[in-house]
Design a protein around this motif. Structure first.
Motif, PDB file in Angstrom:
ATOM      1  N   ARG A  88       0.858  -1.179   0.052  1.00  0.00           N
ATOM      2  CA  ARG A  88       0.043   0.048   0.063  1.00  0.00           C
ATOM      3  C   ARG A  88       0.921   1.326  -0.157  1.00  0.00           C
ATOM      4  O   ARG A  88       2.275   1.102   0.544  1.00  0.00           O
ATOM      5  CB  ARG A  88      -0.994  -0.053   1.200  1.00  0.00           C
ATOM      6  CG  ARG A  88      -2.093  -1.040   1.202  1.00  0.00           C
ATOM      7  CD  ARG A  88      -2.765  -1.112   2.650  1.00  0.00           C
ATOM      8  NE  ARG A  88      -2.186  -1.877   3.292  1.00  0.00           N
ATOM      9  CZ  ARG A  88      -2.483  -1.783   4.645  1.00  0.00           C
ATOM     10  NH1 ARG A  88      -3.774  -1.433   5.392  1.00  0.00           N
ATOM     11  NH2 ARG A  88      -1.917  -2.946   5.662  1.00  0.00           N
ATOM     12  N   GLY A  89       0.373   2.281  -0.912  1.00  0.00           N
ATOM     13  CA  GLY A  89       1.121   3.421  -0.632  1.00  0.00           C
ATOM     14  C   GLY A  89       0.400   4.903  -0.628  1.00  0.00           C
ATOM     15  O   GLY A  89      -0.954   4.675  -1.048  1.00  0.00           O
ATOM     16  N   LEU A  90       0.988   5.993  -0.320  1.00  0.00           N
ATOM     17  CA  LEU A  90       0.203   7.029  -0.183  1.00  0.00           C
ATOM     18  C   LEU A  90       1.092   8.333  -0.403  1.00  0.00           C
ATOM     19  O   LEU A  90       2.283   8.388  -0.141  1.00  0.00           O
ATOM     20  CB  LEU A  90      -0.365   7.162   1.396  1.00  0.00           C
ATOM     21  CG  LEU A  90      -1.011   8.446   1.766  1.00  0.00           C
ATOM     22  CD1 LEU A  90      -2.203   8.136   2.853  1.00  0.00           C
ATOM     23  CD2 LEU A  90       0.161   9.406   2.523  1.00  0.00           C
ATOM     24  N   VAL A  91       0.622   9.363  -1.173  1.00  0.00           N
ATOM     25  CA  VAL A  91       1.119  10.602  -1.277  1.00  0.00           C
ATOM     26  C   VAL A  91       0.251  11.511  -0.937  1.00  0.00           C
ATOM     27  O   VAL A  91      -0.816  11.595  -1.353  1.00  0.00           O
ATOM     28  CB  VAL A  91       1.689  10.782  -2.700  1.00  0.00           C
ATOM     29  CG1 VAL A  91       2.496  12.210  -2.837  1.00  0.00           C
ATOM     30  CG2 VAL A  91       2.778   9.890  -3.054  1.00  0.00           C
ATOM     31  N   GLY A  92       0.408  12.811  -0.181  1.00  0.00           N
ATOM     32  CA  GLY A  92      -0.393  13.689   0.293  1.00  0.00           C
ATOM     33  C   GLY A  92       0.225  15.041   0.382  1.00  0.00           C
ATOM     34  O   GLY A  92       1.493  15.094   0.238  1.00  0.00           O
ATOM     35  N   SER A  93      -0.753  15.959   0.252  1.00  0.00           N
ATOM     36  CA  SER A  93      -0.458  17.304   0.297  1.00  0.00           C
ATOM     37  C   SER A  93      -0.032  17.573   1.977  1.00  0.00           C
ATOM     38  O   SER A  93      -0.498  17.074   2.560  1.00  0.00           O
ATOM     39  CB  SER A  93      -1.269  18.292  -0.068  1.00  0.00           C
ATOM     40  OG  SER A  93      -2.623  18.110   0.714  1.00  0.00           O
ATOM     41  N   VAL A  94       0.869  18.550   2.023  1.00  0.00           N
ATOM     42  CA  VAL A  94       1.114  18.916   3.478  1.00  0.00           C
ATOM     43  C   VAL A  94      -0.150  19.274   4.489  1.00  0.00           C
ATOM     44  O   VAL A  94      -0.020  19.004   5.619  1.00  0.00           O
ATOM     45  CB  VAL A  94       2.362  20.022   3.555  1.00  0.00           C
ATOM     46  CG1 VAL A  94       2.459  20.506   4.828  1.00  0.00           C
ATOM     47  CG2 VAL A  94       3.604  19.662   2.865  1.00  0.00           C
ATOM     48  N   ASP A  95      -1.066  19.939   3.906  1.00  0.00           N
ATOM     49  CA  ASP A  95      -2.255  20.296   4.729  1.00  0.00           C
ATOM     50  C   ASP A  95      -3.238  18.980   4.692  1.00  0.00           C
ATOM     51  O   ASP A  95      -4.140  19.367   5.473  1.00  0.00           O
ATOM     52  CB  ASP A  95      -2.909  21.632   4.160  1.00  0.00           C
ATOM     53  CG  ASP A  95      -3.486  21.373   2.993  1.00  0.00           C
ATOM     54  OD1 ASP A  95      -3.408  20.423   2.278  1.00  0.00           O
ATOM     55  OD2 ASP A  95      -3.832  22.406   2.083  1.00  0.00           O
ATOM     56  N   GLY A  96      -2.804  18.329   4.167  1.00  0.00           N
ATOM     57  CA  GLY A  96      -3.696  16.693   4.198  1.00  0.00           C
ATOM     58  C   GLY A  96      -5.007  16.946   3.306  1.00  0.00           C
ATOM     59  O   GLY A  96      -5.954  16.153   3.565  1.00  0.00           O
ATOM     60  N   THR A  97      -5.098  18.078   2.640  1.00  0.00           N
ATOM     61  CA  THR A  97      -6.638  18.080   2.090  1.00  0.00           C
ATOM     62  C   THR A  97      -6.574  17.316   0.641  1.00  0.00           C
ATOM     63  O   THR A  97      -7.928  16.934   0.382  1.00  0.00           O
ATOM     64  CB  THR A  97      -6.677  19.642   1.428  1.00  0.00           C
ATOM     65  OG1 THR A  97      -5.744  20.013   0.771  1.00  0.00           O
ATOM     66  CG2 THR A  97      -6.858  20.655   2.724  1.00  0.00           C
ATOM     67  N   THR A  98      -5.522  17.181   0.322  1.00  0.00           N
ATOM     68  CA  THR A  98      -5.371  15.786  -0.975  1.00  0.00           C
ATOM     69  C   THR A  98      -4.555  14.731  -0.681  1.00  0.00           C
ATOM     70  O   THR A  98      -3.392  14.718  -0.122  1.00  0.00           O
ATOM     71  CB  THR A  98      -4.778  16.675  -2.075  1.00  0.00           C
ATOM     72  OG1 THR A  98      -5.473  18.040  -2.377  1.00  0.00           O
ATOM     73  CG2 THR A  98      -4.607  15.865  -3.301  1.00  0.00           C
ATOM     74  N   VAL A  99      -5.089  13.421  -0.848  1.00  0.00           N
ATOM     75  CA  VAL A  99      -4.423  12.523  -0.594  1.00  0.00           C
ATOM     76  C   VAL A  99      -4.729  11.486  -1.664  1.00  0.00           C
ATOM     77  O   VAL A  99      -5.728  11.102  -1.819  1.00  0.00           O
ATOM     78  CB  VAL A  99      -4.652  11.675   0.939  1.00  0.00           C
ATOM     79  CG1 VAL A  99      -4.041  10.467   1.120  1.00  0.00           C
ATOM     80  CG2 VAL A  99      -4.287  12.823   2.146  1.00  0.00           C
ATOM     81  N   VAL A 100      -3.685  10.697  -2.257  1.00  0.00           N
ATOM     82  CA  VAL A 100      -3.785   9.892  -3.315  1.00  0.00           C
ATOM     83  C   VAL A 100      -3.218   8.496  -2.544  1.00  0.00           C
ATOM     84  O   VAL A 100      -1.939   8.390  -2.168  1.00  0.00           O
ATOM     85  CB  VAL A 100      -2.733  10.272  -4.577  1.00  0.00           C
ATOM     86  CG1 VAL A 100      -2.953   9.160  -5.641  1.00  0.00           C
ATOM     87  CG2 VAL A 100      -3.370  11.635  -4.998  1.00  0.00           C
ATOM     88  N   GLN A 101      -4.142   7.420  -2.890  1.00  0.00           N
ATOM     89  CA  GLN A 101      -3.748   6.017  -2.348  1.00  0.00           C
ATOM     90  C   GLN A 101      -3.575   4.880  -3.372  1.00  0.00           C
ATOM     91  O   GLN A 101      -4.573   5.338  -4.270  1.00  0.00           O
ATOM     92  CB  GLN A 101      -4.421   5.876  -0.971  1.00  0.00           C
ATOM     93  CG  GLN A 101      -4.353   6.876   0.131  1.00  0.00           C
ATOM     94  CD  GLN A 101      -5.066   6.434   1.495  1.00  0.00           C
ATOM     95  OE1 GLN A 101      -4.682   5.301   2.055  1.00  0.00           O
ATOM     96  NE2 GLN A 101      -6.078   7.341   1.997  1.00  0.00           N
ATOM     97  N   GLY A 102      -3.159   3.907  -3.007  1.00  0.00           N
ATOM     98  CA  GLY A 102      -3.218   2.729  -3.864  1.00  0.00           C
ATOM     99  C   GLY A 102      -2.643   1.438  -3.422  1.00  0.00           C
ATOM    100  O   GLY A 102      -1.972   1.545  -2.457  1.00  0.00           O
ATOM    101  N   VAL A 103      -2.855   0.445  -3.895  1.00  0.00           N
ATOM    102  CA  VAL A 103      -2.389  -0.998  -3.504  1.00  0.00           C
ATOM    103  C   VAL A 103      -1.818  -1.603  -4.670  1.00  0.00           C
ATOM    104  O   VAL A 103      -2.184  -1.292  -5.976  1.00  0.00           O
ATOM    105  CB  VAL A 103      -3.311  -1.757  -2.779  1.00  0.00           C
ATOM    106  CG1 VAL A 103      -3.998  -0.982  -1.534  1.00  0.00           C
ATOM    107  CG2 VAL A 103      -4.533  -1.983  -3.971  1.00  0.00           C
TER     108      VAL A 103
END
Length: 325
Positions: free
Chosen positions: A276-291
């Protein structure tokens, strides 16, 4: 070996504990082997008044150790794998990944005799939480935007002292570090300087760990066959596969302390490697995830594929925004 094996280590309590643990294991595996520890100060140990994300340097806790290896001042180094840059310098190799312990983060609060807290979700509105990790901050802001997140630096004892003094209502720390220091009990209780605390595990589904969190990596020179042979019994196949998958994910995204990203790989009961992986914006408003699923034999390819999937979903734009800010 006719001469002692020199193990380079940072001087922090955790680094020394991890190095001593691996040295003891090597002595047990190779009776008569003499190992000496050499303490080496790193930039990360010296710069304590600035958030890690603001220092702007990958390998804060390893560069000096790796240079000592290349200069033949030491024969091996024991690292917290999450501190390692995604690229290993030419001439060096990660010779062994001992079996991983808990990769999870924990929420640590003072033990005031209260009933069980519902972890992060049970924190009071506006609670002050200490963390220097953009990864943790991003996921916390997405989960609890009301929380007041503040940087906290220093070793574990220093951070716990600040918590006890009331500078924070809670801390987010790695379970592995607390356990290896002998502070964390199975029931979640811990004590430091006579003060009692409680640690609540944060499920990976709620907060993905840092790349290779809970994993140690033992590094040595690639052409040092004597040391490589000594280290071979310490290598744990499943841990190596999970570490390689997560580090490949990090390498593709070229992430460091300045980018909120996370990855966690584990082997399923049927032998499948689940990443599983995740990349997000510093403010947490945008988070992209995948498996991504596949064979442990293809660990690095799985990590790269997952990173490419996230980049296609929008992670590229997030990374560009973070790096360009």
């Amino acid at each position: 070996m006719e001469r002692p094996l020199i193990l380079g280590t940072r001087g922090s309590r955790l680094a020394l504990a991890q190095s001593e643990m691996m040295a003891a294991t090597l002595r047990m595996l190779h009776p008569g082997l003499v190992i000496e520890l050499k303490v080496i100060s790193t930039k990360g140990d010296r710069v304590l008044d600035v958030a890690l994300s603001a220092v702007g340097d990958k390998g804060l806790f390893v560069k000096e150790l790796e240079q000592a290896l290349l200069d033949h001042e030491v024969d091996l180094c024991v690292h917290s794998c999450k501190d390692l840059p995604s690229q290993v310098p030419d001439g060096l190799t990660l010779a062994a990944f001992p079996e991983r312990v808990s990769p999870l983060d924990v929420l640590v609060v003072p033990d005031q005799g209260q009933g069980a807290l519902d972890g992060v979700l049970g924190l009071a509105q506006g609670a002050v939480v200490g963390t220097s990790s953009l990864r943790r901050a991003c996921q916390l802001r997405a989960l609890r935007p009301d929380l007041d997140l503040r940087d906290v630096r220093g070793n574990v004892d220093t951070r716990l002292r600040k918590l006890a003094e009331g500078q924070y209502d809670a801390l987010i720390l790695a379970a592995a570090g607390l356990a290896r220091l002998g502070l964390l009990e199975p029931d979640g209780s811990l004590e430091s300087d006579g003060v009692a605390f409680v640690a609540y595990p944060i499920p990976a589904e709620m907060m993905l760990p840092a790349v290779a969190q809970g994993t140690l990596a033992i590094e040595c020179r690639a052409d040092d066959h004597v040391t490589l042979d000594l280290l071979a019994p310490l290598d744990h196949a499943v841990t190596r596969a999970t570490a390689l998958a997560e580090r490949a994910f990090l390498r593709r995204l070229e992430g460091g302390c300045q980018v909120p990203m996370a990855a966690y790989a584990e082997r399923e009961a049927d032998g499948t490697l689940y990443v599983r992986g995740l990349v997000g914006s510093v403010d947490g408003t945008t988070v992209v995830q995948g498996v991504c699923y596949g064979s442990p034999d293809d660990a690095e390819a799985l990590g790269l594929a997952l990173a490419d999937d996230l980049l296609a979903q929008g992670a590229a734009a997030i990374l560009q925004q973070v790096v360009g800010s």
